[in-house]
Design an enzyme around this catalytic site. Structure first.
Site, PDB file in Angstrom:
ATOM      1  N   CYS A 204       0.843  -1.190   0.000  1.00 19.41           N
ATOM      2  CA  CYS A 204       0.000   0.000   0.000  1.00 19.41           C
ATOM      3  C   CYS A 204       0.880   1.242   0.000  1.00 19.41           C
ATOM      4  CB  CYS A 204      -0.902  -0.073   1.224  1.00 19.41           C
ATOM      5  SG  CYS A 204      -1.103   1.429   2.127  1.00 19.41           S
ATOM      6  N   GLU A 205       0.567   2.148  -0.906  1.00 23.33           N
ATOM      7  CA  GLU A 205       1.424   3.324  -1.039  1.00 23.33           C
ATOM      8  C   GLU A 205       1.189   4.360   0.056  1.00 23.33           C
ATOM      9  OE1 GLU A 205       0.490   4.610  -4.991  1.00 23.33           O
ATOM     10  OE2 GLU A 205      -1.008   6.049  -4.312  1.00 23.33           O
ATOM     11  N   HIS A 206       0.163   4.161   0.867  1.00 20.19           N
ATOM     12  CA  HIS A 206      -0.090   5.107   1.956  1.00 20.19           C
ATOM     13  C   HIS A 206       0.625   4.721   3.238  1.00 20.19           C
ATOM     14  CE1 HIS A 206      -3.996   5.795  -0.456  1.00 20.19           C
ATOM     15  NE2 HIS A 206      -3.074   6.666  -0.820  1.00 20.19           N
ATOM     16  N   HIS A 207       0.807   3.420   3.464  1.00 19.51           N
ATOM     17  CA  HIS A 207       1.442   2.963   4.713  1.00 19.51           C
ATOM     18  C   HIS A 207       2.659   2.079   4.474  1.00 19.51           C
ATOM     19  CE1 HIS A 207      -2.836   3.805   5.772  1.00 19.51           C
ATOM     20  NE2 HIS A 207      -2.278   4.341   6.841  1.00 19.51           N
TER      21      HIS A 207
ATOM     22  N   GLN B 184      -5.100  -0.573  -4.571  1.00 21.07           N
ATOM     23  CA  GLN B 184      -5.649  -1.724  -5.301  1.00 21.07           C
ATOM     24  C   GLN B 184      -6.442  -1.305  -6.545  1.00 21.07           C
ATOM     25  OE1 GLN B 184      -7.417  -4.735  -2.767  1.00 21.07           O
ATOM     26  NE2 GLN B 184      -8.784  -5.388  -4.409  1.00 21.07           N
TER      27      GLN B 184
ATOM     28  N   HIS C 110      -5.656  -5.845   3.190  1.00 25.47           N
ATOM     29  CA  HIS C 110      -4.711  -4.739   3.345  1.00 25.47           C
ATOM     30  C   HIS C 110      -4.239  -4.710   4.796  1.00 25.47           C
ATOM     31  CE1 HIS C 110      -5.675  -2.421  -0.480  1.00 25.47           C
ATOM     32  NE2 HIS C 110      -6.399  -3.511  -0.533  1.00 25.47           N
TER      33      HIS C 110
ATOM     34  N   CYS D 116      -2.691  -2.533   6.309  1.00 25.48           N
ATOM     35  CA  CYS D 116      -2.891  -1.231   6.976  1.00 25.48           C
ATOM     36  C   CYS D 116      -4.269  -1.177   7.622  1.00 25.48           C
ATOM     37  CB  CYS D 116      -2.695  -0.071   6.000  1.00 25.48           C
ATOM     38  SG  CYS D 116      -3.694  -0.153   4.523  1.00 25.48           S
TER      39      CYS D 116
HETATM   40 ZN   LIG Z   1      -2.601   1.641   3.605  1.00 21.74          ZN
END
Ligand SMILES: [Zn+2]
Length: 213
Positions: A96-99, A137, A165, A167
């Site tokens: 995941c590119e956020h976490h 995703q 996910h 995260c």
């Molecule tokens: Zn994430």
């Protein structure tokens, strides 16, 4: 006074994406270890920055892979085969590119050939090339489908990804067992309800009525 011309702006963009040295990457891991509250110099952690950087080379190997090249070799001797070709349950690991934590799941990739087919392992390789990058995703699903459509030019492409996910399962809202389902349907899979239903029956989606008609 700083004048930013188009060419200096390009240089700045290039600079911001320039790859740091391996040593700089290992230093960054040491910083995160200290941030976590530990001592990067203790015995158990001495080799960790090196291991993490090598793991990153595997996790993010997709940046060096070209999915277009993977799909360029095709076969035309198909005896007129024109039904769905489906690769089901492709194990998929992404981040995941956020976490920057894992997204783990399965991808199902189908296409409806138009005169030519591609080696079936190539579909799995395309999934891998996009999964081994920082992702969300939704974008991953679209990239896989769009690339197959553009390069192979079949009568349609369908991609469904079901994934957990970390995260969401190991932090934040803490909901283990939840999977996210995304789909991208192109050509006949988008326009023809019968083709779409056939595909969904073949992959046997559970509880994904949102994909049906
Ligand atoms: Zn994430």
């Amino acid at each position: 006074m700083n004048v930013v011309t188009p060419s200096t702006r390009r240089e700045q963009v290039a600079h911001s994406t320039e790859r740091p040295t391996r040593e700089a990457a290992e230093d960054a891991v040491r910083t995160l270890l200290r941030w976590a509250g530990d001592d990067p110099a203790r015995e158990g952690l001495v080799g960790t920055p090196d291991r993490v950087v090598r793991a990153y080379e595997e996790f993010f190997a997709g940046y060096d892979l070209d999915p277009v090249v993977m799909l360029e070799r095709t076969f035309e001797e198909t005896d007129g085969y024109d039904e769905i070709v489906l690769l089901r349950d492709i194990r998929m690991e992404s981040h995941c590119e956020h976490h920057m934590v894992p997204i783990i799941g399965r991808a199902h990739v189908a296409y409806l050939p138009h005169r030519r087919v591609v080696g079936i392992s190539k579909l799995a390789r395309v999934v891998e090339a996009y999964a081994k990058r920082l992702q969300i995703q939704e974008k991953l699903t679209a990239q896989i489908a769009n690339t197959i459509q553009e390069v192979l030019q079949p009568r349609g492409v369908a991609v469904v990804i079901e994934a957990a996910h970390q995260c969401m399962t190991t932090r934040g809202i803490h909901k283990p067992g939840v999977t996210m389902v995304t789909s991208r349907m192109l050509g006949a899979f988008r326009d023809d309800p019968t083709t779409r239903r056939e595909f969904l029956a073949m992959i046997g989606t559970r509880g994904t009525s949102v994909l049906g008609d």
